[in-house]
Design a protein around this motif. Structure first.
Motif, PDB file in Angstrom:
ATOM      1  N   THR A 166      38.998  43.844  26.855  1.00  0.00           N
ATOM      2  CA  THR A 166      38.538  45.005  26.892  1.00  0.00           C
ATOM      3  C   THR A 166      39.393  46.040  27.910  1.00  0.00           C
ATOM      4  O   THR A 166      39.048  47.421  27.659  1.00  0.00           O
ATOM      5  CB  THR A 166      36.915  45.264  27.357  1.00  0.00           C
ATOM      6  OG1 THR A 166      36.900  45.030  28.790  1.00  0.00           O
ATOM      7  CG2 THR A 166      36.248  44.270  26.666  1.00  0.00           C
ATOM      8  N   GLY A 167      40.223  45.540  28.702  1.00  0.00           N
ATOM      9  CA  GLY A 167      41.059  46.369  29.667  1.00  0.00           C
ATOM     10  C   GLY A 167      40.154  46.775  30.811  1.00  0.00           C
ATOM     11  O   GLY A 167      40.630  47.662  31.287  1.00  0.00           O
ATOM     12  N   ASP A 168      38.807  46.323  31.373  1.00  0.00           N
ATOM     13  CA  ASP A 168      38.303  46.528  32.133  1.00  0.00           C
ATOM     14  C   ASP A 168      38.885  46.170  33.128  1.00  0.00           C
ATOM     15  O   ASP A 168      38.415  44.957  33.572  1.00  0.00           O
ATOM     16  CB  ASP A 168      36.771  46.690  32.012  1.00  0.00           C
ATOM     17  CG  ASP A 168      35.945  47.025  33.168  1.00  0.00           C
ATOM     18  OD1 ASP A 168      36.535  47.256  34.286  1.00  0.00           O
ATOM     19  OD2 ASP A 168      34.632  47.490  32.863  1.00  0.00           O
ATOM     20  N   ARG A 169      39.897  46.549  34.118  1.00  0.00           N
ATOM     21  CA  ARG A 169      40.586  46.021  35.107  1.00  0.00           C
ATOM     22  C   ARG A 169      39.621  45.751  36.293  1.00  0.00           C
ATOM     23  O   ARG A 169      39.691  44.613  36.988  1.00  0.00           O
ATOM     24  CB  ARG A 169      41.672  46.753  35.352  1.00  0.00           C
ATOM     25  CG  ARG A 169      42.729  47.102  34.322  1.00  0.00           C
ATOM     26  CD  ARG A 169      43.495  45.747  34.038  1.00  0.00           C
ATOM     27  NE  ARG A 169      44.623  45.570  35.198  1.00  0.00           N
ATOM     28  CZ  ARG A 169      45.194  44.270  35.148  1.00  0.00           C
ATOM     29  NH1 ARG A 169      44.561  43.319  34.539  1.00  0.00           N
ATOM     30  NH2 ARG A 169      46.104  44.030  36.177  1.00  0.00           N
ATOM     31  N   GLU A 170      38.699  46.767  36.551  1.00  0.00           N
ATOM     32  CA  GLU A 170      37.862  46.553  37.925  1.00  0.00           C
ATOM     33  C   GLU A 170      36.907  45.464  37.582  1.00  0.00           C
ATOM     34  O   GLU A 170      36.384  44.654  38.350  1.00  0.00           O
ATOM     35  CB  GLU A 170      37.208  47.797  38.229  1.00  0.00           C
ATOM     36  CG  GLU A 170      38.226  48.881  38.533  1.00  0.00           C
ATOM     37  CD  GLU A 170      37.652  49.972  39.499  1.00  0.00           C
ATOM     38  OE1 GLU A 170      36.438  49.922  39.868  1.00  0.00           O
ATOM     39  OE2 GLU A 170      38.357  50.895  39.928  1.00  0.00           O
ATOM     40  N   GLY A 171      36.416  45.272  36.183  1.00  0.00           N
ATOM     41  CA  GLY A 171      35.445  44.319  36.051  1.00  0.00           C
ATOM     42  C   GLY A 171      36.078  42.718  36.061  1.00  0.00           C
ATOM     43  O   GLY A 171      35.377  42.073  36.426  1.00  0.00           O
ATOM     44  N   GLN A 172      37.253  42.859  35.531  1.00  0.00           N
ATOM     45  CA  GLN A 172      38.216  41.620  35.476  1.00  0.00           C
ATOM     46  C   GLN A 172      38.571  41.414  37.187  1.00  0.00           C
ATOM     47  O   GLN A 172      37.988  40.027  37.464  1.00  0.00           O
ATOM     48  CB  GLN A 172      39.464  41.876  35.113  1.00  0.00           C
ATOM     49  CG  GLN A 172      40.343  40.437  35.102  1.00  0.00           C
ATOM     50  CD  GLN A 172      41.810  41.028  34.433  1.00  0.00           C
ATOM     51  OE1 GLN A 172      41.867  41.696  34.069  1.00  0.00           O
ATOM     52  NE2 GLN A 172      42.491  39.978  34.603  1.00  0.00           N
ATOM     53  N   ALA A 173      38.681  42.082  38.068  1.00  0.00           N
ATOM     54  CA  ALA A 173      38.944  41.842  39.486  1.00  0.00           C
ATOM     55  C   ALA A 173      37.578  41.405  40.048  1.00  0.00           C
ATOM     56  O   ALA A 173      37.518  40.564  40.892  1.00  0.00           O
ATOM     57  CB  ALA A 173      39.211  43.161  39.988  1.00  0.00           C
ATOM     58  N   SER A 174      36.310  42.117  39.703  1.00  0.00           N
ATOM     59  CA  SER A 174      34.944  41.802  40.180  1.00  0.00           C
ATOM     60  C   SER A 174      34.610  40.226  39.763  1.00  0.00           C
ATOM     61  O   SER A 174      34.257  39.552  40.637  1.00  0.00           O
ATOM     62  CB  SER A 174      33.994  42.611  39.810  1.00  0.00           C
ATOM     63  OG  SER A 174      34.205  43.926  40.099  1.00  0.00           O
ATOM     64  N   ALA A 175      34.939  39.865  38.527  1.00  0.00           N
ATOM     65  CA  ALA A 175      34.727  38.413  37.980  1.00  0.00           C
ATOM     66  C   ALA A 175      35.593  37.610  38.865  1.00  0.00           C
ATOM     67  O   ALA A 175      35.211  36.493  39.052  1.00  0.00           O
ATOM     68  CB  ALA A 175      34.777  38.408  36.729  1.00  0.00           C
ATOM     69  N   LEU A 176      36.799  37.964  38.962  1.00  0.00           N
ATOM     70  CA  LEU A 176      37.669  37.227  39.693  1.00  0.00           C
ATOM     71  C   LEU A 176      37.195  36.911  41.094  1.00  0.00           C
ATOM     72  O   LEU A 176      37.397  35.969  41.697  1.00  0.00           O
ATOM     73  CB  LEU A 176      39.156  37.573  39.761  1.00  0.00           C
ATOM     74  CG  LEU A 176      40.011  37.695  38.593  1.00  0.00           C
ATOM     75  CD1 LEU A 176      41.235  38.608  38.584  1.00  0.00           C
ATOM     76  CD2 LEU A 176      40.553  36.335  38.190  1.00  0.00           C
ATOM     77  N   THR A 177      36.668  37.964  41.941  1.00  0.00           N
ATOM     78  CA  THR A 177      36.224  37.724  43.168  1.00  0.00           C
ATOM     79  C   THR A 177      35.200  36.805  43.094  1.00  0.00           C
ATOM     80  O   THR A 177      35.103  36.054  43.994  1.00  0.00           O
ATOM     81  CB  THR A 177      35.737  39.111  43.679  1.00  0.00           C
ATOM     82  OG1 THR A 177      36.906  40.068  43.631  1.00  0.00           O
ATOM     83  CG2 THR A 177      35.224  39.126  45.034  1.00  0.00           C
ATOM     84  N   TYR A 178      34.200  36.904  42.277  1.00  0.00           N
ATOM     85  CA  TYR A 178      33.019  35.914  42.181  1.00  0.00           C
ATOM     86  C   TYR A 178      33.503  34.482  41.820  1.00  0.00           C
ATOM     87  O   TYR A 178      32.796  33.622  42.496  1.00  0.00           O
ATOM     88  CB  TYR A 178      31.857  36.521  41.419  1.00  0.00           C
ATOM     89  CG  TYR A 178      31.281  37.569  41.584  1.00  0.00           C
ATOM     90  CD1 TYR A 178      30.716  37.620  42.842  1.00  0.00           C
ATOM     91  CD2 TYR A 178      30.936  38.602  40.892  1.00  0.00           C
ATOM     92  CE1 TYR A 178      30.057  39.002  43.298  1.00  0.00           C
ATOM     93  CE2 TYR A 178      30.366  39.836  40.924  1.00  0.00           C
ATOM     94  CZ  TYR A 178      29.962  40.050  42.205  1.00  0.00           C
ATOM     95  OH  TYR A 178      29.016  41.154  42.764  1.00  0.00           O
ATOM     96  N   LEU A 179      34.637  34.500  41.044  1.00  0.00           N
ATOM     97  CA  LEU A 179      35.125  33.125  40.559  1.00  0.00           C
ATOM     98  C   LEU A 179      35.632  32.509  41.977  1.00  0.00           C
ATOM     99  O   LEU A 179      35.344  31.186  42.136  1.00  0.00           O
ATOM    100  CB  LEU A 179      36.086  33.219  39.569  1.00  0.00           C
ATOM    101  CG  LEU A 179      36.774  31.906  39.319  1.00  0.00           C
ATOM    102  CD1 LEU A 179      35.645  31.025  38.476  1.00  0.00           C
ATOM    103  CD2 LEU A 179      37.688  32.268  37.926  1.00  0.00           C
ATOM    104  N   GLY A 180      36.296  33.382  42.752  1.00  0.00           N
ATOM    105  CA  GLY A 180      36.965  32.796  44.200  1.00  0.00           C
ATOM    106  C   GLY A 180      35.738  32.418  45.161  1.00  0.00           C
ATOM    107  O   GLY A 180      36.003  31.440  45.577  1.00  0.00           O
ATOM    108  N   LEU A 181      34.587  33.293  45.089  1.00  0.00           N
ATOM    109  CA  LEU A 181      33.468  32.678  45.813  1.00  0.00           C
ATOM    110  C   LEU A 181      33.183  31.458  45.662  1.00  0.00           C
ATOM    111  O   LEU A 181      32.594  30.455  46.414  1.00  0.00           O
ATOM    112  CB  LEU A 181      32.667  33.703  46.022  1.00  0.00           C
ATOM    113  CG  LEU A 181      32.602  35.067  46.788  1.00  0.00           C
ATOM    114  CD1 LEU A 181      31.677  35.854  46.310  1.00  0.00           C
ATOM    115  CD2 LEU A 181      32.774  34.841  48.255  1.00  0.00           C
ATOM    116  N   VAL A 182      32.966  31.058  44.152  1.00  0.00           N
ATOM    117  CA  VAL A 182      32.266  29.821  43.788  1.00  0.00           C
ATOM    118  C   VAL A 182      33.497  28.679  44.280  1.00  0.00           C
ATOM    119  O   VAL A 182      32.685  27.517  44.711  1.00  0.00           O
ATOM    120  CB  VAL A 182      32.143  29.664  42.280  1.00  0.00           C
ATOM    121  CG1 VAL A 182      31.443  28.372  41.953  1.00  0.00           C
ATOM    122  CG2 VAL A 182      31.340  30.761  41.821  1.00  0.00           C
TER     123      VAL A 182
END
Length: 1016
Positions: A766-782
């Motif tokens: 979708t090109g939502d870069r901030e959404g992507q970064a947020s998901a990456l952040t949560y993935l990193g927390l897991v």
């Protein structure tokens, strides 16, 4: 245990004589060889069994030449037994032939062996976590399913080998259950059982060891030594060997009165909540003497029976099923000292019947489970529910059930917890399969109907007994209609009952065209319309539109939104409807209505109000909930910087509450949570997909910090469905992100990783870069919690890069901070300090006090590791002050437990203990599971340092169990380290060595230095 989609509900038993049941009736599985085929298929349920293997199982090396044809004939015979209504040319849904062999489809729970295995695994997991109470209960539940040897009476080489294997398996489970009993201090109760078992199985040394321990703890030292000598003699005579190491160690321990043999202290358990969920008793309850006496029998179950006690109260709508059941439950409350559970399943609500999964979450919460402790899957919830009820004397009322499937998972598994189910239908499956006692509730007898009118109206009934009898007949002797009629009579004191009866007769004739059947509940439309016609136009419109509300109840503000009025006007209208008994109060300024009246109101709305008006009313209602939820969550989480928690579509509505106070905001969200969930579900089904997506986004933080994970899964699941349905790929990605976060919070890390990865892929599309970064952040927390540190750093670095490019300095600051956490854990202190300082600078520039507090806490962690305790103390203290200003209780718990570590290192042990206990209490209030584990380990370390070794060990054991439950490997290692130190101090070097090895292995697997000095 049923097979859905088959002719009737099937269940299979192999732990004893082979038996097949359909709806509680045992079936004839056919001749012996056909039964052997069935047994083999059941032992390989849902897996293909080659024809040759079946032939070997039936005949071995003596197979006849036509064995293939005989197997085919037996398979056909089994299909006739299991699917009696299937035509020969139709494919079988249960027993299919594939290229790999025959496959018998058996769903989870339909085979007693599968159920026993699941309980055994649950018991062993609890044993490993030293939750001995759960272990004993689960292992005993598994043992109860054994009725004898596997498929007793059938022969064959395969069955013989499997029979021996399962018998050994059963004995192992039995030994483990006795071990759990001993750990719980039940030594006196198992002595007789062990004496019998050692006689039956004289060569099983583990049984002799258990017997020695039980006798010693029962102050029978001489008998314990005699048991050892008897075991040694038997082993020498039968096998020519000496007792093993464990038995010899026990003999020495008994001779020297080794303190390690002492009975354990009573296991501390979670405080048991005594729920009382009963609705208020109905005033002027009249009659039903015989039915009340029948229900009274539930208070004295047969002490020799182990069967569940179930009563089904069935009858036509409005006949008083709920009123009878609730009145009786209030009358016998003293007989159920552990509480009374009640849930309205809304089985006949066309919009939002409650699923068994939702009901289980509600009941488990009422029993005291916090949100993160409620299992995700329905089967696991049902098992936990029955475990929570075990050993209690508690009443369960399941109101307005539509189907047996809605009820089965909610039935207690113990005779001390009777269940009363109310339903319009007979639910024959509940009676046949579960042995429910049916109580059919008929119309009130004429005498009781007259008595009820007398109680409600008074002397006018005595003055006109014949007219009163006619009124009762016009009401079809339904209590609901009688109460409405009495209210009308009370409102018209100057009219005679004869006049009222004649007026009602006229109204009945006007509505004859509506009477499509002989159901008395449809005939009372005349009574309903009589009450309805007396309403003012605004009150009548309110009554109609309230039927559109998808939730279980409502307040004046929601009513104002639905009717486009003001809250003051809505309150007045609700009071008018309540005086007319068309709605009932359920709490302060909250109302609901009988489902029969709701159906009548919905019928009126569909006839009188246009589709456009109904759509506008619901749109206004959903606007109200979205706008008020946005206000409430903004008030609660004003310290958050996550902009996604603010909906795109949050209109300002006159009905919205200001909710400037956090306590008021939380109270509104708690009171409306069921309605908000219902709105999400309704909006998905009726084309308001955007509301489901935005409401889920709005509620994300509230559901998380409140620990409402079961509701979170439901709401975010609806949002995901809505986004997929509407083609909103960005909304789908956010829903997956939030689902992943809930899974992470509950310790389901693999599921969390799956959801976050899918979200990252969608955001890329979708090109939502901030959404992507947020998901990456949560993935990193897991990954961080799983101990995959390199992966975690990689996700956070990608997030930093994206946040930097998009100019999102908030996201960049948090990503830097998370990188610092990972590399601190890996021992790279200087680099960690650099990351946390960069994060702190960004937070300072942004004025984000919450972010500043987290960055200060993490700086304090690194400085503590470097033995710079003064600096660390100052940073943790500053963080605590900031967290208190922002109202962030998660942050307060986090700062407090790390302050406790600094106090402990500086020798201020009592202060450390106090800080960790405060952190523990706060983390439990907010369901912050990771911090709870950290606080338990910190508390254990401080207690040990102050020479409270026994309690210290208990805290570390608790931490270990919880760390295992959520998959937090670093805290597991830390707990093992603490347990080892406690055992070392107590002189138990063997246990200390074992736990040291466990800790060392975990630290090595994680690739990080041991907790060492900071956590020592």
């Amino acid at each position: 245990m049923s097979v859905h989609g088959t002719p009737g509900a099937l269940r299979f038993e192999v732990l004893g004589p082979l038996r097949v049941w359909r709806d509680g009736v045992q079936l004839d599985a056919g001749p012996v060889q056909q039964r052997v085929v069935l047994a083999v298929l059941l032992l390989h349920a849902n897996r293909p069994v080659p024809r040759d293997r079946l032939i070997d199982a039936v005949w071995g090396t003596s197979a006849p030449g036509r064995a293939v044809n005989l197997v085919q004939r037996h398979a056909a015979g089994l299909r006739r037994v299991l699917e009696p209504g299937r035509r020969a040319r139709d494919p079988s849904r249960l027993l299919a032939w594939t290229e790999a062999g025959y496959v018998l489809s058996v769903p989870a729970g339909a085979l007693d062996l599968d159920t026993a295995t699941a309980q055994m695994r649950r018991g062993r997991a609890a044993r490993d976590a030293e939750d001995w109470s759960t272990a004993a209960e689960a292992l005993q539940s598994a043992l109860r399913l054994w009725r004898g040897r596997l498929c007793e009476g059938l022969t064959g080489p395969l069955l013989g080998a499997e029979r021996e294997r399962l018998e050994e398996h059963r004995l192992g489970v039995l030994e483990e259950r006795i071990e759990a009993d001993l750990a719980l201090g039940r030594h006196a109760s198992v002595v007789a059982e062990l004496a019998k078992l050692t006689h039956e199985y004289p060569l099983r040394e583990r049984l002799w060891a258990h017997l020695m321990v039980a006798l010693y703890r029962s102050e029978r030292q001489a008998e314990a030594l005699a048991a050892y000598h008897k075991a040694r003699t038997l082993l020498a005579e039968e096998l020519g060997i000496d007792p093993g190491v464990e038995l010899r160690r026990l003999e020495r321990a008994v001779l020297t009165a080794d303190p390690t043999l002492a009975a354990p202290a009573p296991q501390r358990s979670r405080p048991v909540r005594v729920p009382c969920l009963l609705p208020g008793d109905i005033p002027c309850f009249t009659g039903r003497t015989r039915q009340l006496a029948q229900l009274d029998q539930l208070t004295a179950p047969d002490p020799a029976s182990t069967a569940s006690v179930i009563c089904l109260v069935s009858g036509t709508p409005g006949v008083g099923k709920t009123a009878l059941t609730v009145h009786w439950a209030h009358r016998v409350r003293e007989a159920f000292p552990d509480g009374q559970l009640y849930v309205n399943l809304r089985g006949y609500d066309p919009e939002q019947p409650m699923t068994a999964e939702e009901a289980l979450a509600h009941l488990l919460s009422a029993l005291g489970l916090r949100g993160q402790d409620i299992p995700l899957d329905a089967a696991d919830r049902s098992a936990r529910y029955r475990s929570e009820l075990a050993g209690r004397r508690l009443l369960v009322i399941l109101d307005n059930a539509a189907t047996p499937e809605q009820v089965r998972p909610l039935l207690p598994g113990t005779p001390t917890c009777p269940a009363v189910v109310t339903s319009r239908d007979a639910l024959p499956g509940l009676v046949a399969l579960h042995g429910a006692h049916r109580l059919d509730l008929d119309l009130l007898p004429a005498e009781d109907a007259g008595a009820l009118l007398h109680q409600l109206i008074g002397p006018r009934v005595e003055a006109e007994p014949q007219a009163a009898a006619v009124l009762a007949d016009r009401c079809k002797r339904l209590p609901l209609a009688l109460r409405l009629t009495a209210e009308l009579a009370a409102a018209r004191p100057h009219d005679s009952l004869t006049e009222l009866a004649a007026e009602l007769a006229d109204r009945e004739r006007q509505l004859d065209f509506l009477h499509a059947d002989e159901d008395p509940s449809t005939d009372v439309r005349a009574v309903f319309s009589w009450s309805y016609q007396r309403l003012s136009a605004p009150a009548a419109r309110t009554f109609r539109l309230l039927a559109l509300h998808p939730g279980p109840d409502w307040d004046p503000h929601a009513t104002a939104a639905l009717t486009h009025s003001t809250p003051v006007q809505a309150r007045s209208l609700l009071d008018r409807l309540a005086r007319a008994h068309l709605i009932q109060p359920t709490g302060p300024h909250r109302y609901a209505t009988h489902d029969l009246l709701r159906a009548y109101a919905a019928e009126l709305a569909a006839t009188i109000d246009s589709a456009a008006d109904r759509h506008a009313a619901l749109t206004s209602l959903f606007d109200h909930y979205l706008a008020t939820a946005a206000t409430a969550t903004s008030t609660l989480h004003r310290h958050r910087v996550d902009q996604r928690s603010r909906p795109v579509h949050a209109p300002s509505t006159p009905s919205a509450l200001p909710l400037d106070d956090p306590d008021a905001a939380r109270a509104w969200l708690d009171a409306e949570r069921a309605n908000l969930t219902a709105v999400c579900a309704h909006s998905v089904r009726r084309g308001w997909d955007a509301y489901a997506v935005e409401l889920a986004t709005t509620l994300f933080r509230y559901l998380d910090t409140g620990g409402h994970y079961a509701d979170g899964l439901t709401i975010h699941g609806h949002a995901h469905h809505a986004a997929c349905h509407s083609g909103d790929r960005n909304g789908e990605a956010y829903a997956l992100t939030y689902l992943g976060y809930v899974y992470w919070r509950q310790g389901h890390y693999d599921r969390a990783v799956e959801q976050h990865r899918r979200a990252v892929d969608l955001f890329q599309g979708t090109g939502d870069r901030e959404g992507q970064a947020s998901a990456l952040t949560y993935l990193g927390l897991v990954y961080w919690r799983q101990g995959h540190y390199e992966r975690a750093v990689d996700q956070h670095r990608q997030a930093v890069d994206i946040f930097r490019r998009t100019g999102n300095r908030y996201g960049e600051a948090y990503a830097h901070m998370f990188i610092g956490l990972v590399i601190w854990r890996q021992g790279h202190f200087r680099r960690a300090l650099d990351q946390h300082r960069r994060a702190l600078d960004l937070f300072d520039d942004l004025g984000d006090r919450d972010g500043q507090a987290y960055a200060l806490t993490h700086l304090g962690l690194v400085h503590c590791q470097q033995d710079r305790y003064g600096v660390a103390f100052d940073q943790h203290h500053q963080a605590l002050v900031l967290f208190r200003r922002t109202g962030n209780r998660d942050g307060q718990a986090y700062a407090l437990t790390h302050l406790g570590l600094v106090h402990c290192r500086q020798g201020r042990y009592q202060q450390a203990i106090d800080q960790h206990r405060q952190a523990l209490e706060l983390s439990r209030q907010t369901s912050y599971r990771a911090c709870e584990v950290e606080a338990l380990n910190g508390l254990g370390e401080a207690l040990r340092a102050s020479d409270q070794v026994e309690e210290a060990c208990a805290r570390h054991v608790d931490a270990l169990a919880r760390a295992v439950a959520i998959g937090e490997r670093y805290e597991q290692a830390r707990a093992h380290e603490g347990i080892a130190a406690a055992h070392r101090t107590a002189g138990d070097l063997e246990q200390a060595r074992r736990h040291c090895e466990e800790a060392r292995a975990l630290y090595e697997a994680l690739g990080v230095p041991a907790a060492g000095g900071v956590h020592a």
